[in-house]
Design an enzyme around this catalytic site. Structure first.
Site, PDB file in Angstrom:
ATOM      1  N   CYS A 101     -16.386   1.745   1.305  1.00 28.16           N
ATOM      2  CA  CYS A 101     -15.513   0.906   1.541  1.00 28.16           C
ATOM      3  C   CYS A 101     -14.757   1.064   3.099  1.00 28.16           C
ATOM      4  O   CYS A 101     -14.155   0.168   3.460  1.00 28.16           O
ATOM      5  CB  CYS A 101     -14.320   1.066   0.644  1.00 28.16           C
ATOM      6  SG  CYS A 101     -13.302   2.627   0.592  1.00 28.16           S
TER       7      CYS A 101
ATOM      8  N   ARG B  97     -13.980  -8.937   1.974  1.00 29.74           N
ATOM      9  CA  ARG B  97     -12.524  -8.777   1.577  1.00 29.74           C
ATOM     10  C   ARG B  97     -11.744 -10.036   1.606  1.00 29.74           C
ATOM     11  O   ARG B  97     -10.935 -10.241   0.802  1.00 29.74           O
ATOM     12  CB  ARG B  97     -12.250  -7.479   2.048  1.00 29.74           C
ATOM     13  CG  ARG B  97     -12.667  -6.130   2.025  1.00 29.74           C
ATOM     14  CD  ARG B  97     -11.986  -5.356   0.886  1.00 29.74           C
ATOM     15  NE  ARG B  97     -10.748  -5.480   0.544  1.00 29.74           N
ATOM     16  CZ  ARG B  97      -9.816  -4.169   1.283  1.00 29.74           C
ATOM     17  NH1 ARG B  97     -10.596  -3.508   1.867  1.00 29.74           N
ATOM     18  NH2 ARG B  97      -8.590  -4.290   1.054  1.00 29.74           N
TER      19      ARG B  97
ATOM     20  N   HIS C 176      -7.585   0.734  -6.460  1.00 32.64           N
ATOM     21  CA  HIS C 176      -7.404  -0.175  -5.253  1.00 32.64           C
ATOM     22  C   HIS C 176      -8.310  -1.535  -5.701  1.00 32.64           C
ATOM     23  O   HIS C 176      -9.442  -1.781  -5.223  1.00 32.64           O
ATOM     24  CB  HIS C 176      -8.476   0.550  -4.016  1.00 32.64           C
ATOM     25  CG  HIS C 176      -8.390   0.087  -2.597  1.00 32.64           C
ATOM     26  ND1 HIS C 176      -7.686  -1.037  -2.329  1.00 32.64           N
ATOM     27  CD2 HIS C 176      -9.172   0.556  -1.603  1.00 32.64           C
ATOM     28  CE1 HIS C 176      -7.931  -1.405  -1.047  1.00 32.64           C
ATOM     29  NE2 HIS C 176      -8.767  -0.489  -0.643  1.00 32.64           N
TER      30      HIS C 176
ATOM     31  N   GLN D  89     -10.482  -4.034  -3.354  1.00 29.70           N
ATOM     32  CA  GLN D  89     -11.590  -3.368  -2.896  1.00 29.70           C
ATOM     33  C   GLN D  89     -12.697  -3.536  -4.152  1.00 29.70           C
ATOM     34  O   GLN D  89     -13.754  -3.698  -3.611  1.00 29.70           O
ATOM     35  CB  GLN D  89     -11.225  -1.794  -2.421  1.00 29.70           C
ATOM     36  CG  GLN D  89     -12.473  -1.272  -2.076  1.00 29.70           C
ATOM     37  CD  GLN D  89     -12.964  -1.823  -0.558  1.00 29.70           C
ATOM     38  OE1 GLN D  89     -12.182  -1.750   0.436  1.00 29.70           O
ATOM     39  NE2 GLN D  89     -14.030  -1.934  -0.625  1.00 29.70           N
TER      40      GLN D  89
ATOM     41  N   ARG E 170       0.824  -1.241   0.196  1.00 23.95           N
ATOM     42  CA  ARG E 170      -0.008  -0.200   0.078  1.00 23.95           C
ATOM     43  C   ARG E 170       0.911   1.197  -0.090  1.00 23.95           C
ATOM     44  O   ARG E 170       1.745   1.413   0.972  1.00 23.95           O
ATOM     45  CB  ARG E 170      -0.933   0.009   1.126  1.00 23.95           C
ATOM     46  CG  ARG E 170      -1.595   1.313   1.396  1.00 23.95           C
ATOM     47  CD  ARG E 170      -2.554   1.394   2.543  1.00 23.95           C
ATOM     48  NE  ARG E 170      -3.915   0.491   2.052  1.00 23.95           N
ATOM     49  CZ  ARG E 170      -5.155   0.843   2.463  1.00 23.95           C
ATOM     50  NH1 ARG E 170      -5.285   1.647   3.532  1.00 23.95           N
ATOM     51  NH2 ARG E 170      -5.941  -0.046   1.980  1.00 23.95           N
TER      52      ARG E 170
ATOM     53  N   ASP F 167     -17.242   6.954  -1.065  1.00 25.62           N
ATOM     54  CA  ASP F 167     -16.196   6.807  -0.447  1.00 25.62           C
ATOM     55  C   ASP F 167     -15.856   8.426   0.072  1.00 25.62           C
ATOM     56  O   ASP F 167     -16.426   9.243  -0.171  1.00 25.62           O
ATOM     57  CB  ASP F 167     -15.241   6.549  -1.556  1.00 25.62           C
ATOM     58  CG  ASP F 167     -13.802   6.102  -0.848  1.00 25.62           C
ATOM     59  OD1 ASP F 167     -13.551   6.021   0.327  1.00 25.62           O
ATOM     60  OD2 ASP F 167     -12.722   5.811  -1.601  1.00 25.62           O
TER      61      ASP F 167
END
Ligand code: CP
Ligand code: NVA
Length: 309
Positions: free
Chosen positions: A267, A293, A135, A138, A108, A227
């Site tokens: 998310c 996830r 991402h 996700q 990340r 988001d």
């Protein structure tokens, strides 16, 4: 071995394989506890090294559980604990060492350059755990959640994103092209998606409908996704940006324009872009979304290790 960096680089067939493997594996785990290993221990003896340049709760834990449930193990690093982070070692040498000790590397980071360079220098699979423009785990997992709840292929649903043009949206655009579903966006004009991304989507058959009025985007939606307005990598004037988005909040009034059985996804972590009442309502499936996830990333790991059947 395969990298999992951007959804546009994964074939539609493999994306579908990942989703169906995740569905089967999730079902088989119904009576198993958190750390019990899946039958056959498909990743027995494998080490996933995870590195975070910035914070994470869900990605860190879900990849930890994912590799454990497949029979492997994980080690989590913060980049400032490495010579690389302190500037005392090159990325190329770091990548060689990671490839010597580990079997897969999840990163990340705030830097697409780092992602590209690790991809070039690693001899083991690289998984993008969030970068400025992507991402992927996700977005793929969100498609899984939508199809699981709606029990329909995503192409038969009206999928709406209300919010910033950020990494999660860009991955959603990638997968909308790959899985051939139309995507509706509600976003202030100033924050419309990058032209290169939109051109790529259009050139590859994508259908992205953009509105600077959230009501137009949300009308008759099956799924509304949002988001944070201010992402982890945002170096903007936060106050100014939030002001642009003040009419793009997911309120009870806005979501009433969607279909009665519309679901809301986010998310996490959340900010002011969604009303508490909506976030905690029956329409909101954010906890199921977060849990999924784990299931989807297990199948992503198997894809990376060429073990997906
Ligand atoms: N959704 C998500 O990636 O959460 P984290 O930032 O906590 O990993
Ligand atoms: N778009 C958000 C997602 C966080 C999981 C960010 O980049 O901060």
């Amino acid at each position: 071995m395969k990298h999992f960096v951007n959804l546009k680089d994964v074939s539609s067939k493999d994306l579908r394989k990942i989703l169906s493997d995740a569905k089967k594996r999730k079902k088989l785990r119904e009576n198993l506890s958190t750390l019990e290993v899946d039958k056959g221990s498909p990743l027995k003896g494998k080490l996933l090294i995870q590195m975070f340049d910035k914070p994470s709760l869900r990605t860190r834990l879900s990849f930890h559980l994912a590799i454990k449930q497949l029979g492997g193990n994980t080690l989590t690093l913060r980049s400032n604990e490495l010579h690389l982070g302190k500037g005392g070692e090159s990325l190329e040498d770091t990548a060689k060492i990671l490839s010597t000790y580990g079997d897969a590397f999840m990163l990340r980071t705030d830097s697409e350059y780092k992602i590209e360079n690790f991809k070039k220098n690693l001899k083991i699979p690289l998984i993008n755990g969030l970068s400025p423009n992507s991402h992927p785990s996700q977005a793929l997992s969100d498609i899984f959640t939508i199809e699981e709840i709606k029990n329909k292929p995503i192409s038969k649903l009206k999928i709406v994103w209300v919010g910033d043009s950020n990494n999660v949206l860009y991955s959603l655009i990638d997968i909308s092209v790959k899985l051939k579903f139309e995507l509706y966006l509600g976003c202030p004009k100033k924050f419309y998606p990058n032209k290169l991304v939109l051109n790529w989507a259009t050139k590859n058959g994508g259908k992205i409908h953009i509105f600077d009025d959230p009501k137009k985007a949300v009308t008759d939606a099956d799924v509304v996704i949002s988001d944070k307005v201010i992402s982890l990598n945002d170096k903007v004037n936060k106050k100014k940006k939030l002001k642009y988005f003040r009419f793009f909040k997911i309120t009870e009034k806005l979501i009433k324009l969607a279909k009665n059985d519309c679901i809301f996804l986010h998310c996490l972590p959340r900010g002011a872009e969604v009303e508490e009442k909506v976030f905690l309502s029956k329409k909101s499936k954010v906890w199921q979304q977060a849990l999924n996830r784990v299931h989807v990333q297990k199948s992503i790991l198997l894809y990376c290790f060429d073990k997906l059947r």
